[in-house]
Scaffold this active site. Structure first.
Site, PDB file in Angstrom:
ATOM      1  N   LYS A  23       0.839  -1.263   0.099  1.00 46.51           N
ATOM      2  CA  LYS A  23      -0.150  -0.045   0.015  1.00 46.51           C
ATOM      3  C   LYS A  23       1.083   1.410  -0.120  1.00 46.51           C
ATOM      4  O   LYS A  23       0.650   2.135  -0.857  1.00 46.51           O
ATOM      5  CB  LYS A  23      -0.890   0.154   1.076  1.00 46.51           C
ATOM      6  CG  LYS A  23      -1.572   1.372   1.635  1.00 46.51           C
ATOM      7  CD  LYS A  23      -2.430   1.217   2.803  1.00 46.51           C
ATOM      8  CE  LYS A  23      -1.696   1.649   4.020  1.00 46.51           C
ATOM      9  NZ  LYS A  23      -1.323   2.988   4.303  1.00 46.51           N
ATOM     10  N   ASN A  24       1.795   1.166   0.948  1.00 49.64           N
ATOM     11  CA  ASN A  24       2.667   2.458   1.086  1.00 49.64           C
ATOM     12  C   ASN A  24       3.591   2.792  -0.072  1.00 49.64           C
ATOM     13  O   ASN A  24       4.158   3.832  -0.306  1.00 49.64           O
ATOM     14  CB  ASN A  24       3.497   2.365   2.175  1.00 49.64           C
ATOM     15  CG  ASN A  24       2.608   2.604   3.609  1.00 49.64           C
ATOM     16  OD1 ASN A  24       1.372   3.080   3.298  1.00 49.64           O
ATOM     17  ND2 ASN A  24       3.211   2.582   4.766  1.00 49.64           N
ATOM     18  N   CYS A 117      -5.124   8.513   8.966  1.00 47.61           N
ATOM     19  CA  CYS A 117      -5.384   7.772  10.257  1.00 47.61           C
ATOM     20  C   CYS A 117      -5.118   8.514  11.640  1.00 47.61           C
ATOM     21  O   CYS A 117      -4.495   9.574  11.435  1.00 47.61           O
ATOM     22  CB  CYS A 117      -4.336   6.324  10.399  1.00 47.61           C
ATOM     23  SG  CYS A 117      -5.226   4.942   9.691  1.00 47.61           S
ATOM     24  N   ARG A 122       0.582  14.639  12.801  1.00 54.96           N
ATOM     25  CA  ARG A 122       1.044  14.661  11.360  1.00 54.96           C
ATOM     26  C   ARG A 122       0.742  15.919  10.726  1.00 54.96           C
ATOM     27  O   ARG A 122       0.356  16.079   9.476  1.00 54.96           O
ATOM     28  CB  ARG A 122      -0.108  13.614  10.542  1.00 54.96           C
ATOM     29  CG  ARG A 122      -0.066  12.312  11.607  1.00 54.96           C
ATOM     30  CD  ARG A 122      -0.510  11.360  10.606  1.00 54.96           C
ATOM     31  NE  ARG A 122       0.423  10.452   9.773  1.00 54.96           N
ATOM     32  CZ  ARG A 122       0.013   9.376   9.256  1.00 54.96           C
ATOM     33  NH1 ARG A 122      -1.228   8.898   9.267  1.00 54.96           N
ATOM     34  NH2 ARG A 122       1.198   8.745   8.071  1.00 54.96           N
ATOM     35  N   ASP A 306       4.430   1.135  11.994  1.00 54.72           N
ATOM     36  CA  ASP A 306       3.292   0.510  11.341  1.00 54.72           C
ATOM     37  C   ASP A 306       3.100  -1.161  11.689  1.00 54.72           C
ATOM     38  O   ASP A 306       2.237  -1.879  11.517  1.00 54.72           O
ATOM     39  CB  ASP A 306       3.289   0.458   9.740  1.00 54.72           C
ATOM     40  CG  ASP A 306       3.036   1.887   9.224  1.00 54.72           C
ATOM     41  OD1 ASP A 306       2.890   2.868  10.038  1.00 54.72           O
ATOM     42  OD2 ASP A 306       3.193   1.842   8.087  1.00 54.72           O
ATOM     43  N   ARG A 398      -8.479  -0.014   4.919  1.00 53.89           N
ATOM     44  CA  ARG A 398      -7.591   0.620   4.057  1.00 53.89           C
ATOM     45  C   ARG A 398      -6.203  -0.148   3.635  1.00 53.89           C
ATOM     46  O   ARG A 398      -5.770   0.393   2.474  1.00 53.89           O
ATOM     47  CB  ARG A 398      -7.240   1.892   5.195  1.00 53.89           C
ATOM     48  CG  ARG A 398      -8.298   2.803   5.566  1.00 53.89           C
ATOM     49  CD  ARG A 398      -7.725   3.559   6.505  1.00 53.89           C
ATOM     50  NE  ARG A 398      -7.247   4.655   5.616  1.00 53.89           N
ATOM     51  CZ  ARG A 398      -7.062   6.059   5.784  1.00 53.89           C
ATOM     52  NH1 ARG A 398      -7.582   6.402   6.995  1.00 53.89           N
ATOM     53  NH2 ARG A 398      -6.417   6.635   5.281  1.00 53.89           N
TER      54      ARG A 398
END
Ligand code: UD1
Length: 419
Positions: A23-24, A117, A122, A306, A398
């Site tokens: 995903k990243n 999230c 952030r 993560d 997600r």
């Protein structure tokens, strides 16, 4: 429609589980694809809602998208510049990656502050300051960031602190810029190497990705390609920890030691059994593991934030006390209260979580607060005695594709139900 997972824990898991593409890596790569005016086909695009949300933003920019299963084709012939509103960015922090590619392509961009999230404040100051150092004029008004890159020039960027997203965004912004841009103090995550490899396959000239310094020699144009994105090391790590709790010859197809070195060390020292072959890693649980004394999250190649909630779920059942320090995100202990509901013994002080291993977890009603916290709660539910309900599973969707189906195939009792 809101959904939840109902889990009846304690089942032994065996067989093969495949790891999806990262995903990243996909999110910046999708943002970077608009640098080209042709078509790009992705051969392994997972059905993650984050990827769908990035595609929604691309559609706003007039990218024509066709998805057939995991095949995703982008027609990039008529991309246009649009203001990206809160409605889009609120769903996805990675929307900020578009800043770099929009500036490269159109010399201006207007984008709302990104969401994502709920794991901390952030900020995006590192992105903004890096663009400013290349001559981009930036003003911030009413929640929007207005960027003008008419006077942007290739040059030197020294990041004040290591940021994955800022490295990726600034890298994309320099691909079509005349001359050489050098980025110092960049993040070294494998996903950054993957973005460089994608852009280079299209004709960009990027070197040094994966080290602390990246050089980008500007090119005039990029060409359309077919591309397969690398596997997701965080998903692989999640499955490995599950295998360490409940596996009996459970094989994580696609997992490699090199991308998760520290996790493998922890599992090895915790006396789990695993073996590697060309296809992946086979893991079996071997009773109660030894607590790993201290681990802290830091940028790659250190332990990834993560995987912190999943590791914590694992350590709740170890023998002894482990301490986890979360250095990246100040709000990333939301899963602790939920694990405590299941019988875990955890004490949090500032950025430290002190976990005293217990012999058993018990089923409970728990709430995911973000993607990886959700994954940690699923692991805890699968190993707990009795029934657990994990709510807010839209967070899990997600970045994991039909997790309940994959784990059911291994022998888990987990069902997706409407709330
Ligand atoms: C990426 C990952 C995310 C992962 C994180 C850290 C993607 C799509 N997401 O997020 O899953 O958890 O890396 O490995 O790849 N920071 C600032 N100012 C900024 C930018 C970041 O202070 O402008 C801080 C952050 O709050 C955080 C740290 O820097 O404490 C690292 O964040 P960063 O590497 O930028 O994370 P993301 O790119 O958002």
């Amino acid at each position: 429609m809101k959904e939840k997972f109902l889990i009846n824990g304690g089942k032994i898991l065996s067989g093969d589980i495949e790891v999806e593409a990262s995903k990243n890596a996909y999110l910046p790569i999708l943002a970077g694809s608009i640098l080209c005016d042709e078509s790009v086909t992705f051969l392994n695009a997972p059905m993650f809602s984050d990827i769908e949300n990035m595609c929604e933003i691309l559609k706003l920019l007039n990218v024509k998208i066709v998805r057939e299963g995991h095949l995703l084709t982008l027609d990039l012939h008529n991309v246009k510049n649009e203001k990206i509103s809160h409605e889009y960015t609120n769903k996805l922090r990675a929307s900020i990656f578009l800043l770099g590619s929009l500036l490269a392509k159109f010399k201006q961009a207007v984008i709302s502050y990104p969401g994502g999230c709920n794991i901390g404040t952030r900020p995006i100051d590192i992105h903004i300051n890096a663009f400013k150092s290349l001559g981009v004029k930036i003003t911030e008004r009413h929640g929007y960031i207005y960027c003008n890159a008419q006077n942007m020039k290739a040059g030197k960027v020294v990041f004040s602190s290591v940021s994955v997203g800022a490295t990726e965004s600034v890298m994309m912004s320099a691909v079509l810029l005349k001359g050489k841009t050098t980025l110092y103090n960049v993040a070294r995550e494998p996903e950054i190497k993957e973005l460089a490899s994608f852009l280079n396959s299209m004709g960009a000239k990027i070197s040094g990705a994966g080290t602390e310094r990246i050089e980008i020699e500007g090119v005039k144009k990029l060409k359309g390609i077919e591309f397969k994105v690398c596997y997701d090391r965080i998903i692989a790590g999640t499955h490995l920890l599950l295998g360490a709790l409940l596996g009996k010859d459970m094989r994580i197809v696609g997992a490699k030691r090199e991308d998760n070195e520290l996790l493998f060390n922890i599992l090895q020292e915790s006396a789990c059994n695993f073996k590697e072959d060309d296809l992946g890693v086979t893991i079996s649980a071997c009773g109660r593991s030894e607590a790993y004394k201290f681990i802290e999250t830091l940028p790659y190649p250190n332990f990834p934030t993560d995987l912190q909630p999943q590791l914590m779920a694992f350590e709740t059942l170890s023998s002894g006390t482990s301490v986890i320090k979360e250095n990246l995100f100040e709000n990333r202990f939301n899963h602790v209260m939920e694990l405590i509901k299941m019988g875990a013994d955890i004490f949090v002080k500032d950025r430290l979580a002190i976990i005293k291993g217990v012999e058993k977890l018990y089923g409970a009603d728990v709430f995911a607060s973000d993607l990886r916290a959700g994954a940690g709660l699923v692991l805890a539910g699968l190993v707990a005695e009795g029934y657990s309900t994990v709510h807010n599973i839209e967070y899990i969707d997600r970045g994991y594709e039909k997790l309940e189906e994959k784990y059911s195939r291994l022998g888990a009792d987990i069902r997706r139900l409407p709330e």
